[in-house]
Design an enzyme around this catalytic site. Structure first.
Site, PDB file in Angstrom:
ATOM      1  N   ASP A 205       1.072  -1.174   0.218  1.00  0.00           N
ATOM      2  CA  ASP A 205       0.069   0.113   0.403  1.00  0.00           C
ATOM      3  C   ASP A 205       0.922   1.396  -0.031  1.00  0.00           C
ATOM      4  O   ASP A 205       0.859   2.176  -0.439  1.00  0.00           O
ATOM      5  CB  ASP A 205      -0.818   0.360   1.452  1.00  0.00           C
ATOM      6  N   LEU A 286      -7.153   6.622   3.588  1.00  0.00           N
ATOM      7  CA  LEU A 286      -6.641   8.147   2.216  1.00  0.00           C
ATOM      8  C   LEU A 286      -5.847   7.301   1.367  1.00  0.00           C
ATOM      9  O   LEU A 286      -5.231   9.220  -0.126  1.00  0.00           O
ATOM     10  CB  LEU A 286      -7.346   9.006   2.339  1.00  0.00           C
ATOM     11  N   ARG A 287      -5.109   6.882   1.127  1.00  0.00           N
ATOM     12  CA  ARG A 287      -3.594   6.654   0.597  1.00  0.00           C
ATOM     13  C   ARG A 287      -3.687   7.073  -1.241  1.00  0.00           C
ATOM     14  O   ARG A 287      -3.215   7.318  -1.843  1.00  0.00           O
ATOM     15  CB  ARG A 287      -2.570   6.098   0.739  1.00  0.00           C
ATOM     16  N   GLY A 288      -4.708   6.022  -1.688  1.00  0.00           N
ATOM     17  CA  GLY A 288      -5.797   6.228  -2.847  1.00  0.00           C
ATOM     18  C   GLY A 288      -5.426   6.995  -3.259  1.00  0.00           C
ATOM     19  O   GLY A 288      -5.947   7.259  -4.317  1.00  0.00           O
TER      20      GLY A 288
END
Length: 348
Positions: A205, A286-288
């Site tokens: 991720d 919320l990295r995506g």
């Protein structure tokens, strides 16, 4: 021609690489905006992963660094400068600079933590009061590309250190109460073969993008790839010269995109749709969302646009999300297809 032959080791031209568009695009976008967070390239053996990564490093324009600095310090950007250089600037010392090729650092599989992070000479520090730091690969990679082949076989502890440095832009080494910190901002590129095991989801991720590459099936395309490689192996300099113009065009396009990146905007409604897609796909954290916004802006800048359009998001979203979906052993479709279906529903 003579000028080209002064290269120490000829590198296969990036624009001569046939196919593997997904991998090439992911690398270009990360070079335009390193804050995207690097690329994980997963695919079959012998598909040109290493060749492509070395080729993008060779393509990039030279960078200005402080002369004889261990960390490739920037001459004016505080975030990319070692503490020693900052101190000299504050004291009004004139700092000489030079232009160097973008560093391309390989992390060998058997590397130790000291080799990666650097070491402090404790004896010298205690006896003479001098902080002596022997820089590691993270120092050499500052403002460049750090390439880890077979990243899925690398010790998890080292992968953690790598990802922390890539995210924060700094590397801190502490030994016996003595601490040294230096800038370590680089594009992290990992590659691996899925047959040899997957990365842990929480590590996966942390990579901004995930490119999947497959062996080319089309016989005529395979012949073209083999011929291109044979031509380069038999006479690398004439091959480099043949692609000089296309290499320059791509280099200019990357420099231009880097310069206009800050001016690219993304409409609020599109941001909502990006987050809606992430929500429907149950993407953790919320990295995506952040990576898609960054990558779409970089793609728009690369295509000479001031504003992100739906097509720009469609071009990058699978690369940004396919490795962030939760694995379901009963799924019959791959994660890329799943992302694609939701994207078409939301973006049309």
């Amino acid at each position: 021609m003579d000028k080209i032959q002064h290269q120490t080791r000829p590198v296969f031209p990036f624009t001569a690489i046939v196919g593997q568009e997904e991998m090439k695009l992911a690398l270009i976008l990360n070079v335009i905006d390193p804050k995207i967070g690097g690329v994980m390239i997963m695919g079959d053996r012998g598909t040109g992963k290493s060749t492509t990564i070395r080729a993008i490093a060779d393509l990039l324009p030279k960078i200005e660094v402080v002369s004889e600095d261990l960390f490739n310090s920037h001459v004016s950007d505080y975030d990319l400068m070692s503490d020693f250089v900052k101190q000299q600037l504050q004291e009004g010392v004139s700092i000489p600079s030079e232009f160097i090729k973008v560093p391309m650092v390989d992390l060998p599989l058997g590397a130790t933590e000291d080799r990666l992070c650097g070491t402090i000479d404790i004896e010298k520090a205690l006896n003479e009061g001098i902080k002596t730091f022997e820089p590691g690969l993270l120092a050499k990679a500052n403002r460049g590309i750090l390439y880890v082949d077979e990243v899925n076989l690398l010790d998890d502890h080292l992968v953690d250190i790598l990802l922390d440095s890539a995210a924060s832009g700094w590397n801190t080494v502490e030994r016996e109460g003595i601490s040294v910190r230096h800038p370590s901002r680089f594009v992290l590129v990992g590659s691996g073969n899925p047959e040899e095991g997957e990365l842990r989801p929480q590590l996966l991720d942390r990579f901004g993008m995930h490119a999947e590459i497959r062996t080319v099936k089309d016989p005529s395309l395979r012949v073209q790839i083999v011929e291109q490689r044979s031509k380069f192996d038999s006479d690398p300099y004439s091959c480099i010269e043949e692609f000089q113009d296309t290499q320059k065009q791509l280099k200019d396009a990357i420099i231009f995109a880097q310069s206009r990146l800050h001016d690219v905007t993304i409409d609020y409604d599109l941001k909502v749709k990006i987050s809606q897609i992430c929500s429907i796909l149950n993407v953790d954290g919320l990295r995506g969302d952040i990576v898609i916004n960054r990558a779409a802006k970089a793609f728009a800048a690369y295509n000479d646009k001031h504003e992100v359009m739906i097509e720009d998001i469609k071009q990058v979203i699978i690369l940004c999300l396919r490795h962030r979906l939760r694995k379901d052993p009963l799924d019959t479709i791959d994660s890329g297809t799943k992302v694609s279906q939701v994207v078409n529903d939301i973006l049309g």
